[in-house]
Design a protein around this motif. Sequence first.
Motif, PDB file in Angstrom:
ATOM      1  N   VAL A 193     -19.536  -7.591  92.820  1.00 15.04           N
ATOM      2  CA  VAL A 193     -19.457  -8.938  92.767  1.00 15.04           C
ATOM      3  C   VAL A 193     -18.129  -9.452  93.304  1.00 15.04           C
ATOM      4  O   VAL A 193     -17.134  -9.036  93.272  1.00 15.04           O
ATOM      5  CB  VAL A 193     -19.304  -9.333  90.978  1.00 15.04           C
ATOM      6  CG1 VAL A 193     -18.930 -10.808  90.952  1.00 15.04           C
ATOM      7  CG2 VAL A 193     -20.213  -8.819  90.548  1.00 15.04           C
ATOM      8  N   GLU A 194     -18.691 -10.443  94.326  1.00 15.86           N
ATOM      9  CA  GLU A 194     -17.575 -10.885  95.085  1.00 15.86           C
ATOM     10  C   GLU A 194     -16.740 -12.206  94.505  1.00 15.86           C
ATOM     11  O   GLU A 194     -17.354 -12.847  94.031  1.00 15.86           O
ATOM     12  CB  GLU A 194     -17.730 -11.251  96.461  1.00 15.86           C
ATOM     13  CG  GLU A 194     -18.532 -10.164  97.222  1.00 15.86           C
ATOM     14  CD  GLU A 194     -19.921 -10.075  97.502  1.00 15.86           C
ATOM     15  OE1 GLU A 194     -20.406  -9.694  98.486  1.00 15.86           O
ATOM     16  OE2 GLU A 194     -20.693 -10.740  96.441  1.00 15.86           O
ATOM     17  N   SER A 195     -15.631 -12.405  94.831  1.00 20.84           N
ATOM     18  CA  SER A 195     -14.992 -13.915  94.728  1.00 20.84           C
ATOM     19  C   SER A 195     -14.018 -14.105  95.512  1.00 20.84           C
ATOM     20  O   SER A 195     -13.384 -13.402  96.209  1.00 20.84           O
ATOM     21  CB  SER A 195     -14.557 -13.923  93.304  1.00 20.84           C
ATOM     22  OG  SER A 195     -13.534 -12.870  92.769  1.00 20.84           O
ATOM     23  N   GLY A 196     -13.637 -15.470  95.437  1.00 16.73           N
ATOM     24  CA  GLY A 196     -12.393 -15.962  96.328  1.00 16.73           C
ATOM     25  C   GLY A 196     -12.759 -16.750  97.318  1.00 16.73           C
ATOM     26  O   GLY A 196     -11.842 -17.264  98.172  1.00 16.73           O
ATOM     27  N   CYS A 252     -13.594  -8.092  95.653  1.00 14.46           N
ATOM     28  CA  CYS A 252     -14.925  -7.338  95.343  1.00 14.46           C
ATOM     29  C   CYS A 252     -14.514  -6.402  94.338  1.00 14.46           C
ATOM     30  O   CYS A 252     -13.947  -5.425  94.230  1.00 14.46           O
ATOM     31  CB  CYS A 252     -15.320  -6.803  96.457  1.00 14.46           C
ATOM     32  SG  CYS A 252     -16.966  -5.736  96.497  1.00 14.46           S
ATOM     33  N   THR A 266     -20.197 -14.461  99.412  1.00 12.81           N
ATOM     34  CA  THR A 266     -19.289 -15.410  98.960  1.00 12.81           C
ATOM     35  C   THR A 266     -18.891 -16.219 100.302  1.00 12.81           C
ATOM     36  O   THR A 266     -18.779 -15.761 101.425  1.00 12.81           O
ATOM     37  CB  THR A 266     -17.989 -14.801  98.388  1.00 12.81           C
ATOM     38  OG1 THR A 266     -17.202 -16.063  97.924  1.00 12.81           O
ATOM     39  CG2 THR A 266     -17.162 -14.201  99.123  1.00 12.81           C
TER      40      THR A 266
END
Length: 123
Positions: A5-8, A22, A117
Amino acid sequence: QVQLVESGGGLVQAGGSLRLSCAASGRTFINYAMGWFRQAPGKEREFVAYTRLFGGSTYYAASVKGRFTISRDNAKNTVYLQMNSLKPEDTAVYYCATGRWRTGWEQSEPDYWGQGTQVTVSS
């Protein structure tokens, strides 16, 4: 099975910075590498950076070397991509990936991928 799961991601002006994260869940192995790829509209997916989970060695694409830094926190099963001095040409969907490390990993098709993302750099 591994889930990533990616973020940012987000929108930033040229010259700015972003940090992607990640997080991996499920079983990973010490002989894995984790890294980032990106795909801009109308272009093929390209390698950005990876780190090996054992030893922590890193490898970067020439286009980002000196501007991006990949790091990992094995205790958290998380990899980060610090992106500095961003350019409009860095605009893309960034994907986290992981799989067994091998020579030429950056040219391979890792086994597991995140959903991506979006990073947008305005001029």
